[in-house]
Each structure stands twice: as structure tokens, then as C-alpha cells.
Enzyme design. Sequence first.
Site, short mmCIF file in Angstrom:
data_model
loop_
_atom_site.label_atom_id
_atom_site.label_comp_id
_atom_site.label_asym_id
_atom_site.label_seq_id
_atom_site.Cartn_x
_atom_site.Cartn_y
_atom_site.Cartn_z
N ASN A 194 -10.33 0.23 0.27
CA ASN A 194 -8.75 0.02 0.07
C ASN A 194 -8.48 -0.61 -1.61
O ASN A 194 -7.89 -1.40 -1.89
CB ASN A 194 -8.02 -1.11 0.66
CG ASN A 194 -6.63 -1.30 0.50
OD1 ASN A 194 -5.86 -0.50 -0.15
ND2 ASN A 194 -6.25 -1.81 2.04
N HIS A 239 -3.14 7.31 2.63
CA HIS A 239 -3.58 5.82 2.05
C HIS A 239 -4.90 4.90 2.23
O HIS A 239 -5.66 5.14 3.85
CB HIS A 239 -2.75 5.66 2.46
CG HIS A 239 -3.00 3.05 1.80
ND1 HIS A 239 -3.82 2.84 1.16
CD2 HIS A 239 -3.29 2.18 3.44
CE1 HIS A 239 -4.25 1.67 0.96
NE2 HIS A 239 -3.96 1.23 1.96
N CYS A 293 0.85 -1.55 -0.35
CA CYS A 293 0.23 -0.07 -0.07
C CYS A 293 0.68 1.04 0.10
O CYS A 293 0.06 2.75 -0.23
CB CYS A 293 -0.97 0.05 1.27
SG CYS A 293 -1.93 -1.47 1.05
#
Length: 336
Positions: free
Chosen positions: A287, A257, A116
Site C-alpha cells: 500500500n 486502491h 489513500c
Amino acid sequence: MGKINAIITGVGGYVPDYILTNEELARMVDTSDEWIMTRVGIKERRILNEEGLGTSYMARKAAKELMRKTGADPDTIDALILATSSADYKYPSTASIVLGKLGLKNAFAFDMWAACSGFLYALDQAVSMIKSGRCKKIIVIGADKMSSVTDYKDRQTCALFGDGAAAVLVEATEEENVGYQDAFFRTDGKGLPFLHMKAGGSVCPPSHFTVDHRLHYTYQEGRTVFRYAVTNMSDDCAIIAERNGLNKDNIDWVVPHQANLRIIEAVAKRLDMPMEKVMVNIERYGNTSAATIPLALWEYEPRLKKGDNLILTAFGAGFAHGASYLKWGYDGAKAK
């Protein structure tokens, strides 16, 4: 000749058409819209469900929009860096596939694997390459088809992830008071047990056993990951802010994020930032791993003004994390 810096000059993005809602997930596993929204703040996510299409397809679509918007000549692109954890193949690199589809004849390409945090790491790599004087224009893409590694029988993880891609054009500039300013990155290898894919690599190659036991999907111990993500993203942002004289009054945007709305809110609270100055789109996309930060820039581009102070921050598998500080390089409302 002035000092060379790197600046983002455009953003392109792509998300698949198919929308997987919480209501549909509730028909697949024991979950509900209320349960998901309360814990992670995700209402829906986009899924690339067409057969035969992978991460490179979304990355190419995002890069094509980027090049259209910026008017970039393919022959002037020096490199392409693709951040992903869901490569089309073990090899070749997904970046090389995208480069070929885009017809970038004078560029080289490689993948950045940092989960990520991949887009932040790839962006920093591009900045270093430009500051060295060896490159002038680099496309940086964050793209992930997380649905390909999501177990839709696991109620703890299946609601978290979506698919998408976004790309930025990073160029050399001698203009002062814009561009990339600072970055802070760290990796804690102790994160392995808490967030990983159990099989498919060289330690545990694919076999009938690994497939039968569903070992090719994302495994996460949510509480531990949550705790480390909040601590590290908050600390990283605080470090960047302190050493650059930044605070709630002169930070225009925080770009976190998009893993969990509660994580995002905790980071904002640590910086004493109002949520109105925090980019959030997790409710609609979930996500998307390396794609979350550039997708946020893509969506919020019309609201960005030249000279805006942005702090970008991420945390991911391997407990790779960090934060970057940049001054936005153009008025986003003028981008087409």
C-alpha cells in the site's frame, strides 16, 4: 469551439530500489510470509531508505519520467497538484518543492491531503480546473513515503505499506469519446478513531512523551477499515456504473486502491468483473497510499488502448472514498 474536457495524456512512475521482503520482516516482528500473504496479499514492498530523501524526491522522479515520455515543455505547465499524506515538511507544501526542482516557472502548486483517496481527489480537482478554461496542462502526482510513518515493531501494520510515486499529465481536449466522464466522492468523518496518526498535529504536538510512546506512526483498526473499504468502494463503483450504463461487458479496467488483495477481490465480485480486468500490483509494492492508483496506471499503460473504459476507486483515512470514470485517451503501447 467544442466543449472542453480533460484527458490523461501520459503516465510516469518511480519506485525505490530497495525491496523489503516478507522474509526480512519476519526477522523484525512476529510474522511470516504465509501470514501476510493470506491476510493482505503482499509479498514485498519498496522502501526509500537513503538518508535525507523524502516524498518530494520520488514525486520529482516520477514527474521527470512523465515529462520525458510526453515531451511536455516545462513552460507550458499551468499547475502541479501533489496528493500525499507524508509531506517532506509541515510547510511549505511538498508540491512547491517538486515544482521548484522541475523548473516549472509558469505554474502554481499545492498538496492534496485525502490519504489513500488523494490521487482521485487531486485528479478531479485538475479536471475541474481544466474544464473551467483557466488551465490547459496540469501534472497530478500521487506520492507517499509510507515507511516514514510505519512502526516496524507493529506486526499488524508494518507489512502493509511501501513507498512510491506516479504522475499523470492532464490536458484540455475537445475530442469526443475520450477523457474524464464522471465521478462520485463522499467522506465519512466517523472514520477518525479507526485510522489515523495519534500525534504530530495541532491537537497533540510532538513531545518527548509522544516520541517515547511511538505515537507518530500509522494506527489502524484493520477489521473496521476492511469492512468500510469493501462496502464503500463497491458501492461507489456500482453508482458510477449504473448512471453511465457500464457493466462487466463494457468496462475494460477497474483500477482499485491497492490496500488489501481481499478488498480488491470483493470489489471485483460486486461488479461481476473477472480479475483479469482488474489492475493489481499490491503483491510487489504494498500500500503506497496516494500512489497506488497512478502506479497501477503506470505499470499497465502498455495494455491500455484509446477509448478503454476505466473505473478508478479508492478508500482511505477520514473514510474519504470515491470512484471516477474515464475513457483512456491514447494507445499505451506506443508510449516510450
